[in-house]
Design a protein around this motif. Structure first.
Motif, PDB file in Angstrom:
ATOM      1  N   ILE A  67      -4.732   7.983  -4.099  1.00 34.29           N
ATOM      2  CA  ILE A  67      -5.123   6.584  -3.933  1.00 34.29           C
ATOM      3  C   ILE A  67      -4.090   5.916  -3.018  1.00 34.29           C
ATOM      4  O   ILE A  67      -2.980   5.602  -3.429  1.00 34.29           O
ATOM      5  CB  ILE A  67      -5.215   5.856  -5.285  1.00 34.29           C
ATOM      6  CG1 ILE A  67      -6.258   6.549  -6.174  1.00 34.29           C
ATOM      7  CG2 ILE A  67      -5.596   4.394  -5.066  1.00 34.29           C
ATOM      8  CD1 ILE A  67      -6.418   5.900  -7.542  1.00 34.29           C
ATOM      9  N   GLU A  68      -4.481   5.709  -1.767  1.00 38.24           N
ATOM     10  CA  GLU A  68      -3.571   5.182  -0.744  1.00 38.24           C
ATOM     11  C   GLU A  68      -3.524   3.661  -0.758  1.00 38.24           C
ATOM     12  O   GLU A  68      -2.487   3.055  -0.472  1.00 38.24           O
ATOM     13  CB  GLU A  68      -4.014   5.675   0.634  1.00 38.24           C
ATOM     14  CG  GLU A  68      -3.050   5.399   1.757  1.00 38.24           C
ATOM     15  CD  GLU A  68      -1.829   6.308   1.720  1.00 38.24           C
ATOM     16  OE1 GLU A  68      -0.814   5.954   2.342  1.00 38.24           O
ATOM     17  OE2 GLU A  68      -1.889   7.375   1.067  1.00 38.24           O
ATOM     18  N   ALA A  69      -4.646   3.016  -1.075  1.00 41.01           N
ATOM     19  CA  ALA A  69      -4.716   1.548  -1.109  1.00 41.01           C
ATOM     20  C   ALA A  69      -5.791   1.140  -2.102  1.00 41.01           C
ATOM     21  O   ALA A  69      -6.680   1.940  -2.440  1.00 41.01           O
ATOM     22  CB  ALA A  69      -5.009   0.993   0.281  1.00 41.01           C
ATOM     23  N   GLY A  70      -5.699  -0.082  -2.563  1.00 38.98           N
ATOM     24  CA  GLY A  70      -6.693  -0.522  -3.542  1.00 38.98           C
ATOM     25  C   GLY A  70      -6.686  -2.019  -3.746  1.00 38.98           C
ATOM     26  O   GLY A  70      -5.832  -2.748  -3.219  1.00 38.98           O
ATOM     27  N   TRP A  71      -7.660  -2.451  -4.568  1.00 35.83           N
ATOM     28  CA  TRP A  71      -7.774  -3.875  -4.870  1.00 35.83           C
ATOM     29  C   TRP A  71      -8.161  -4.022  -6.339  1.00 35.83           C
ATOM     30  O   TRP A  71      -9.084  -3.375  -6.824  1.00 35.83           O
ATOM     31  CB  TRP A  71      -8.847  -4.525  -3.993  1.00 35.83           C
ATOM     32  CG  TRP A  71      -8.980  -6.005  -4.224  1.00 35.83           C
ATOM     33  CD1 TRP A  71      -9.942  -6.647  -4.932  1.00 35.83           C
ATOM     34  CD2 TRP A  71      -8.090  -7.006  -3.745  1.00 35.83           C
ATOM     35  NE1 TRP A  71      -9.732  -7.989  -4.939  1.00 35.83           N
ATOM     36  CE2 TRP A  71      -8.587  -8.255  -4.200  1.00 35.83           C
ATOM     37  CE3 TRP A  71      -6.927  -6.994  -2.978  1.00 35.83           C
ATOM     38  CZ2 TRP A  71      -7.963  -9.464  -3.917  1.00 35.83           C
ATOM     39  CZ3 TRP A  71      -6.306  -8.201  -2.693  1.00 35.83           C
ATOM     40  CH2 TRP A  71      -6.815  -9.407  -3.156  1.00 35.83           C
TER      41      TRP A  71
END
Length: 409
Positions: A67-71
């Motif tokens: 998971i490199e980026a998220g919100w």
């Protein structure tokens, strides 16, 4: 039967299209990939009305999806949690098959293995689409997550797929730009290192030239001192000859000190400087003998300057010593370029009593001059009287030559 399109549905489609267009503009102007990915997760979550979204990057060495980026996720999820890049996870299934994977109710999905954070966030519904540009390998997977069971339609899938395509191109562009920036930084570092090395080399070269020049001047001073002490005429003449040759080398280094690391020297400037010092090296200081010099600017290599300088010094000194029994006369040194521009021509002439070459002479005047000029692929010719005239012609762009043994004094 297709469900009727309501105004609410139309408004959502318009919002999704607007958000996709805005993200495209943002992504291709933002240099940092991490910000692009984070913004992509936010826009996707809001566009589909869900609280969570994540972007997973495929890692070939580990064969997993990080998971490199998220919100919307709790701390500790982004950058740490991974899933298997195979069909045991929703992300892996989308990555392997290249097709969208929709799980409307994870409680009923018995064929997937989910990390613990799904339960911690109450995730029930997910959609995964692959992030792949037109060229190259896939970057990873884009996933939206919801704690509420959703029924997603074709428009939602189209929006998410289109978004993933734009994101893939943005990632590829960001990677290319990052590579370009790293290349530029590397080139700047190499240029800086080159400039540093050149500066150090220039400083060392200047120091070397100063040391050699100073050592030659020291030797010359010692020879002058020796001449003042005394000795026979033959010994004095030998010492003057040695001193003259040392002085010609010293003049070469005087010229080098003004040219930095250049491999060429202005022969004309060198000849004018040399002629200014030659009279002082004669036994009587030159007396009533004048030495005139007219020299065009000609750039030649260091070997040529050295050889021609010693040859001219030898001829001039011979004129001072033998051409004027009454101690009055003129010696001239003229340097010009040949008519075709390929050669340089040095003429040394006097208006004295003339010169008769001794047959078999090897270690004096003429023999030495000829050996010196031969070193630079040149020729020596003697003109007819009155007086004595020597012409030294030499190529301005001489071909490479084998090293020549040192000239005997």
């Amino acid at each position: 039967m297709t469900a009727p399109v309501t105004q609410r549905h139309v408004d959502r489609l318009l919002r999704q299209q607007a958000s996709l267009a805005q993200f495209g503009s943002y992504a291709f102007s933002e240099p940092q990939l991490s910000r692009i990915l984070t913004e992509a997760a936010r826009v996707c979550a809001e566009g589909l009305g869900v609280p969570f979204c994540k972007i997973c990057r495929y890692r070939a060495a580990e064969d997993d999806l990080l998971i490199e980026a998220g919100w919307g996720w709790h701390e500790g999820v982004v950058g740490r949690v991974v899933s298997a890049a195979n069909e045991t996870s929703p992300q892996g299934r989308a990555y392997v098959t290249g097709q969208p994977v929709i799980l409307g109710n994870l409680r009923e999905a018995n064929d997937v293995v989910l990390p613990a954070f799904y339960g911690q966030h109450g995730i029930i519904s997910t959609i995964d689409v692959i992030i792949k540009s037109k060229e190259g390998d896939a970057y990873g997977v884009l996933e939206i997550d919801s704690p509420v069971q959703h029924t997603y339609d074709r428009h939602d899938i189209d929006f998410l797929t289109g978004f993933a395509n734009v994101l893939a191109e943005a990632v590829a562009t960001a990677n290319r730009n990052d590579m370009l920036r790293r290349t530029v930084r590397l080139m700047e570092a190499l240029v800086e290192e080159k400039d540093k090395l050149l500066a150090e080399r220039a400083m060392m070269a200047e120091e070397l030239k100063h040391r050699v020049r100073n050592n030659l001047q020291l030797i010359q001073a010692m020879l002058f001192t020796h001449m003042k002490i005394g000795g026979g005429e033959q010994e004095q003449a030998s010492v003057r000859a040695i001193s003259r040759r040392v002085m010609t080398l010293s003049e070469v280094y005087e010229q080098l000190l003004g040219t930095g690391l250049d491999r060429t020297i202005d022969l004309g400037e060198y000849m004018r400087s040399l002629c200014g010092r030659l009279p002082g090296l004669q036994g009587n200081g030159g007396g009533g003998i004048a030495l005139a010099c007219r020299a065009e600017p000609l750039l030649v290599d260091l070997d040529t300057v050295t050889a021609l300088g010693m040859a001219v010094a030898e001829i001039v000194s011979n004129s001072f010593e033998h051409a004027f029994p009454d101690g009055i006369g003129t010696v001239s040194v003229v340097l010009v370029r040949s008519a075709d521009g390929r050669d340089g021509v040095l003429t040394v002439a006097d208006d004295g009593v003339g010169f008769v070459e001794k047959t078999g002479s090897k270690r004096h005047g003429v023999g030495l001059v000829r050996r010196l000029v031969q070193q630079v692929m040149g020729e020596v010719t003697r003109g007819e009287g009155p007086g004595t005239s020597w012409s030294l012609s030499f190529p301005l762009h001489a071909p490479p030559r084998e090293p020549t043994p040192a000239v005997a004094p």
